[in-house]
Design a protein around this motif. Structure first.
Motif, PDB file in Angstrom:
ATOM      1  N   ASN A   2       5.655 -40.408 115.713  1.00 43.15           N
ATOM      2  CA  ASN A   2       6.833 -39.763 115.128  1.00 43.15           C
ATOM      3  C   ASN A   2       7.979 -40.760 115.032  1.00 43.15           C
ATOM      4  N   PHE A   3       8.438 -41.050 113.803  1.00 35.41           N
ATOM      5  CA  PHE A   3       9.502 -42.020 113.603  1.00 35.41           C
ATOM      6  C   PHE A   3      10.843 -41.360 113.305  1.00 35.41           C
ATOM      7  N   THR A   4      10.945 -40.058 113.512  1.00 32.93           N
ATOM      8  CA  THR A   4      12.199 -39.367 113.191  1.00 32.93           C
ATOM      9  C   THR A   4      13.372 -39.939 113.966  1.00 32.93           C
ATOM     10  N   ALA A   5      13.167 -40.165 115.263  1.00 29.54           N
ATOM     11  CA  ALA A   5      14.265 -40.696 116.093  1.00 29.54           C
ATOM     12  C   ALA A   5      14.691 -42.071 115.624  1.00 29.54           C
ATOM     13  N   ILE A   6      13.735 -42.881 115.214  1.00 32.54           N
ATOM     14  CA  ILE A   6      14.073 -44.224 114.737  1.00 32.54           C
ATOM     15  C   ILE A   6      14.852 -44.151 113.429  1.00 32.54           C
ATOM     16  N   ARG A   7      14.422 -43.332 112.516  1.00 29.24           N
ATOM     17  CA  ARG A   7      15.067 -43.278 111.208  1.00 29.24           C
ATOM     18  C   ARG A   7      16.517 -42.835 111.311  1.00 29.24           C
ATOM     19  N   GLU A   8      16.835 -42.075 112.361  1.00 31.24           N
ATOM     20  CA  GLU A   8      18.235 -41.694 112.542  1.00 31.24           C
ATOM     21  C   GLU A   8      19.102 -42.901 112.864  1.00 31.24           C
ATOM     22  N   ARG A   9      18.489 -43.978 113.385  1.00 28.61           N
ATOM     23  CA  ARG A   9      19.235 -45.182 113.741  1.00 28.61           C
ATOM     24  C   ARG A   9      19.145 -46.253 112.658  1.00 28.61           C
ATOM     25  N   PHE A 385       8.905 -51.510 116.491  1.00 25.02           N
ATOM     26  CA  PHE A 385       9.821 -50.375 116.641  1.00 25.02           C
ATOM     27  C   PHE A 385       9.074 -49.082 116.974  1.00 25.02           C
ATOM     28  N   ALA A 386       7.801 -49.202 117.336  1.00 30.24           N
ATOM     29  CA  ALA A 386       7.001 -48.019 117.635  1.00 30.24           C
ATOM     30  C   ALA A 386       7.521 -47.336 118.903  1.00 30.24           C
ATOM     31  N   PRO A 387       7.940 -46.065 118.829  1.00 30.82           N
ATOM     32  CA  PRO A 387       8.574 -45.414 119.986  1.00 30.82           C
ATOM     33  C   PRO A 387       7.638 -45.194 121.156  1.00 30.82           C
ATOM     34  N   THR A 391      11.153 -48.448 124.577  1.00 32.63           N
ATOM     35  CA  THR A 391      12.223 -47.535 124.936  1.00 32.63           C
ATOM     36  C   THR A 391      13.435 -47.806 124.044  1.00 32.63           C
ATOM     37  N   ASP A 392      13.916 -46.774 123.353  1.00 34.33           N
ATOM     38  CA  ASP A 392      15.080 -46.930 122.474  1.00 34.33           C
ATOM     39  C   ASP A 392      14.923 -48.198 121.629  1.00 34.33           C
ATOM     40  N   PRO A 393      13.944 -48.230 120.737  1.00 33.88           N
ATOM     41  CA  PRO A 393      13.534 -49.489 120.094  1.00 33.88           C
ATOM     42  C   PRO A 393      14.567 -50.147 119.205  1.00 33.88           C
ATOM     43  N   MET A 394      15.592 -49.438 118.729  1.00 36.18           N
ATOM     44  CA  MET A 394      16.590 -50.075 117.879  1.00 36.18           C
ATOM     45  C   MET A 394      17.630 -50.845 118.684  1.00 36.18           C
ATOM     46  N   ARG A 395      17.617 -50.717 120.006  1.00 42.51           N
ATOM     47  CA  ARG A 395      18.635 -51.321 120.859  1.00 42.51           C
ATOM     48  C   ARG A 395      18.197 -52.696 121.345  1.00 42.51           C
ATOM     49  N   PHE A 396      19.155 -53.646 121.388  1.00 38.96           N
ATOM     50  CA  PHE A 396      18.918 -54.959 121.981  1.00 38.96           C
ATOM     51  C   PHE A 396      18.864 -54.808 123.499  1.00 38.96           C
ATOM     52  N   ASP A 397      17.697 -55.057 124.084  1.00 45.14           N
ATOM     53  CA  ASP A 397      17.494 -54.803 125.507  1.00 45.14           C
ATOM     54  C   ASP A 397      16.463 -55.789 126.045  1.00 45.14           C
ATOM     55  N   PRO A 398      16.872 -57.036 126.330  1.00 44.90           N
ATOM     56  CA  PRO A 398      15.902 -58.042 126.799  1.00 44.90           C
ATOM     57  C   PRO A 398      15.189 -57.663 128.084  1.00 44.90           C
ATOM     58  N   ASP A 399      15.794 -56.804 128.907  1.00 42.41           N
ATOM     59  CA  ASP A 399      15.145 -56.417 130.159  1.00 42.41           C
ATOM     60  C   ASP A 399      13.816 -55.710 129.940  1.00 42.41           C
ATOM     61  N   ARG A 400      13.568 -55.248 128.716  1.00 37.99           N
ATOM     62  CA  ARG A 400      12.283 -54.599 128.447  1.00 37.99           C
ATOM     63  C   ARG A 400      11.133 -55.600 128.614  1.00 37.99           C
ATOM     64  N   PHE A 401      11.434 -56.911 128.572  1.00 33.40           N
ATOM     65  CA  PHE A 401      10.407 -57.934 128.772  1.00 33.40           C
ATOM     66  C   PHE A 401      10.376 -58.449 130.210  1.00 33.40           C
ATOM     67  N   GLY A 402      11.235 -57.896 131.064  1.00 33.04           N
ATOM     68  CA  GLY A 402      11.271 -58.318 132.459  1.00 33.04           C
ATOM     69  C   GLY A 402      10.070 -57.814 133.237  1.00 33.04           C
ATOM     70  N   PRO A 403       9.814 -58.385 134.425  1.00 28.91           N
ATOM     71  CA  PRO A 403       8.609 -58.027 135.196  1.00 28.91           C
ATOM     72  C   PRO A 403       8.554 -56.560 135.607  1.00 28.91           C
ATOM     73  N   ARG A 412      -1.797 -53.934 123.025  1.00 30.71           N
ATOM     74  CA  ARG A 412      -2.119 -55.344 122.741  1.00 30.71           C
ATOM     75  C   ARG A 412      -1.353 -55.877 121.535  1.00 30.71           C
ATOM     76  N   PHE A 413      -1.063 -54.990 120.576  1.00 28.03           N
ATOM     77  CA  PHE A 413      -0.372 -55.420 119.358  1.00 28.03           C
ATOM     78  C   PHE A 413       0.984 -54.731 119.199  1.00 28.03           C
ATOM     79  N   ALA A 414       1.593 -54.368 120.323  1.00 31.57           N
ATOM     80  CA  ALA A 414       2.955 -53.834 120.250  1.00 31.57           C
ATOM     81  C   ALA A 414       3.937 -54.937 119.864  1.00 31.57           C
ATOM     82  N   TRP A 415       3.735 -56.125 120.412  1.00 31.52           N
ATOM     83  CA  TRP A 415       4.614 -57.279 120.165  1.00 31.52           C
ATOM     84  C   TRP A 415       3.756 -58.399 119.615  1.00 31.52           C
ATOM     85  N   MET A 416       4.000 -58.785 118.370  1.00 39.27           N
ATOM     86  CA  MET A 416       3.115 -59.757 117.728  1.00 39.27           C
ATOM     87  C   MET A 416       3.873 -60.660 116.754  1.00 39.27           C
ATOM     88  N   PRO A 417       4.955 -61.298 117.184  1.00 37.68           N
ATOM     89  CA  PRO A 417       5.688 -62.177 116.277  1.00 37.68           C
ATOM     90  C   PRO A 417       4.901 -63.419 115.885  1.00 37.68           C
TER      91      PRO A 417
END
Length: 477
Positions: A2-9, A385-387, A391-403, A412-417
Motif C-alpha cells: 500500500n503506497f497511499t501513505a507515501i503518496r501523501e508525502r 520507498f517501500a513502506p 520506517t517513514d520512508p520519505m524522511r531523511f533518517d540515517p539511523d535506519r542503517f545503524g546496528p 535482500r533488494f530493499a536497498w540496491m543503489p
C-alpha cells in the motif's frame, strides 16, 4: 503493498514545474489500458497491464522529468509488474523488492543485458554492464584484479591529496553550485587515478567527451542531428576511443598504480587477459560509471547534511577525530556516521534510477507472463520507498542503517543503489571510498548551508542531477 501513505508525502505530478516548452496536456495524456501479450493458454499466468502514454514518445518525458513521483504513481496504478510506452517501445517495469529479485537473481537466465544496448551501446559498447552470462563472468573475473583490497588502498592514497587540494580551493564567497563543483573535481580525480593524466588540456577534452556520451543515451531524437545530444555523444565516443588507443601501448609496457595500467596488467587465475579492444571499451565505461555516480551521491549527501545540520556536526566530530593525516581505507571504514549518511543518501537519490534488461525467452514474474524480446526496466527507486521495508520512508533518517535497526536488511533488494545479482557494481567500494573522502575533506574545512526553505529538485533526463546545480554557501571553519 500500500503506497497511499507515501503518496501523501510525494508531490503530485500536477504540482511539479515542467520543462520549458512542454505542454502539460501532453504529459497528462491518457491512453487505454491494454495487455502486453496474451499468456499461453492453460499457463495460469496473468497478462502484464499498462498503457502507451502520448503518441511516439510515450511516458519517456514523464519518466525522465518526474523520477520518484512518477515511479510511485505507476506502481500504485498497476502494481509491481506493468508496461508503458517510452522511446517508441513498450517497456515492462518491475518495481518493488520481490519483482526486482526475480529479474536480478535471474534463475532461468531469461533476463539479458541487451536492454542496456538500446540506450547506451553506441557510446559504451561492450562495457562490463553490457556483457552477458559466461562472457560477463570471464571479464568480471579478470577485472576483479583491478579492484582488490590492495588496489583500493592504492587508489585511496592517490585520491587523497587531489581531493584535499581540490576541496581547499572552493570559494567561500557567494553561492556555489555544488553539483558542478563536485563534478569537475570527480572528473579530475578520475582522470588522475584511472588514467594518470596530468595535462589540463587533455583532461578537459576527455571530460567533455564523457559528459556528452552519458547524456546521449536518453536522447528522444536518436539520430545524429547536428547540435543534438545523440550527435554529441557519438563524437564523444570517438574522442575517447582515439585517446585510450593512443595511450594503451605505453600502459602495456610498464606497470603503474592507475586503473588503466591495472586493466592492462590484470590476469585471471587461469592466465586470461584483456585484449586491447577490451581495455578501451572497459576504460570508457568505467570512467563514466565512476565519476557520474560519485558526483550524484556526494551531491545528495552534502544536500542532506546542509538540511540537517545536527547530522553535519555529528559527522564532522568523527572526521576531526581522525586528525590531520590523509585517511587510508581503514580510517574511512571508521567513519560510521558518514557511512550511514551516505547509505541514506543513496536510498533517497539512487544514482542509477532504472536498470535495463531484455528477455531472451518467455518468462514470468510474480505470476505475470513476459514474452521473449521484451524490454524491461527495473526500478530501484520504488524499492527504496517501500513502506514494509522502511520506517517513514520519505524522511531523511540515517539511523535506519545503524546496528540497532538495519532496515536495509528487511529484504535482500530493499536497498540496491549498486544493482544486484551477477551484475552488481564491481566498483562500489571504490565509489564509496571516493565519496567518503570528499565528505571527510568538506567536513574538516567547511560548514555549509542551503538557502532558507530550499528543497532540491532532481532532473532524471539521464542520471539524477539537481536542476539548479544545488546552490550552497560554504563557510570556512
Amino acid at each position: 503493498m500500500n503506497f497511499t501513505a507515501i503518496r501523501e508525502r510525494v508531490p503530485p505530478l500536477t504540482s511539479i514545474p515542467l520543462p520549458r516548452g512542454v505542454d502539460r496536456r501532453m504529459l497528462e495524456h491518457r491512453s487505454p489500458v491494454a495487455e502486453l501479450a496474451a499468456p499461453p493458454p492453460g499457463s495460469g499466468l496473468k497478462p502484464v497491464l499498462g498503457d502507451a502514454g502520448p503518441p511516439v514518445i510515450g511516458h519517456a518525458v514523464n519518466f525522465m522529468r518526474f523520477g520518484i513521483p512518477f515511479g510511485l504513481h505507476r506502481y500504485e496504478t498497476y502494481g509491481p509488474v506493468s508496461w508503458m510506452g517510452a522511446f517508441g517501445r513498450r517497456i515492462v517495469t518491475l518495481s518493488g523488492p520481490d519483482a526486482t529479485q526475480a529479474a536480478l537473481v535471474n534463475k532461468d537466465k531469461a533476463f539479458s543485458q541487451e536492454g542496456w544496448k538500446f540506450f547506451i551501446e553506441r557510446f559504451f559498447d561492450r562495457g562490463l554492464m553490457l556483457l552477458d552470462f559466461g562472457e560477463h563472468h570471464l571479464h568480471r573475473r579478470i577485472m576483479q584484479q583491478a579492484f582488490t583490497r590492495d588496489r583500493l588502498e592504492g587508489y585511496v592514497r592517490q585520491m587523497g591529496p587531489s581531493i584535499r587540494a581540490g576541496v581547499g580551493r572552493w570559494p567561500t564567497t557567494g553561492s556555489n553550485r555544488l553539483y558542478f563543483t563536485l563534478k569537475q573535481l570527480t572528473l579530475d580525480v578520475a582522470t588522475q587515478v584511472f588514467m594518470d593524466m596530468d595535462s589540463p588540456d587533455d583532461a578537459g577534452r576527455i571530460n567533455r567527451a564523457f559528459v556528452d556520451s552519458v547524456r546521449a543515451g536518453t536522447a528522444i531524437v536518436r539520430h545524429p542531428v547536428p547540435g543534438g545530444r545523440w550527435a554529441a555523444g557519438l563524437h564523444g565516443r570517438k574522442v575517447l576511443e582515439r585517446y585510450f588507443a593512443a595511450e594503451l601501448p605505453g600502459k602495456r609496457a610498464r606497470s603503474g598504480s592507475d586503473l588503466f595500467s591495472a586493466l592492462c596488467q590484470a590476469t585471471s587465475e587461469d592466465g586470461e587477459r584483456f585484449t586491447d579492444t577490451d581495455i578501451v571499451n572497459h576504460m570508457i565505461f568505467l570512467m563514466m560509471a565512476a565519476h557520474d555516480t560519485s558526483t550524484i551521491t556526494a551531491t545528495a549527501a552534502a544536500y542532506h547534511l546542509a538540511k540537517h545540520p545536527e547530522w553535519q556536526e555529528r559527522a564532522r566530530e568523527e572526521s576531526l577525530a581522525l586528525g590531520d593525516e590523509l585517511p587510508d581505507l581503514g580510517a574511512l571504514d571508521r567513519l560510521s556516521t558518514v557511512d550511514m549518511v551516505l547509505k541514506e543518501s543513496l536510498r533517497l537519490v539512487a544514482p542509477v534510477p532504472s536498470l535495463a534488461r531484455k528477455t531472451v525467452r518467455d518468462t514470468e514474474v510474480l505470476g505475470h507472463h513476459i514474452p521473449a524480446g521484451s524490454m524491461v526496466g527495473i526500478s530501484p527507486t520504488v524499492n527504496h520507498f517501500a513502506p514494509e521495508c522502511w520506517t517513514d520512508p520519505m524522511r531523511f533518517d540515517p539511523d535506519r542503517f545503524g546496528p540497532a535497526r538495519r532496515e536495509d536488511r528487511s529484504h535482500r533488494f530493499a536497498w540496491m543503489p549498486f544493482g544486484g545479482g551477477a551484475h552488481k557494481c564491481i566498483g562500489l567500494h571504490f565509489g564509496t571510498s571516493e565519496v567518503k573522502l570528499l565528505l571527510h575533506e568538506m567536513l574538516r574545512r567547511y560548514r555549509w548551508t542551503v538557502p532558507a526553505g530550499y528543497a532540491a529538485k532532481w532532473d532524471y533526463v539521464s542520471l539524477p542531477v539537481p536542476v539548479d546545480g544545488l546552490p550552497m554557501h560554504l563557510e570556512a571553519r
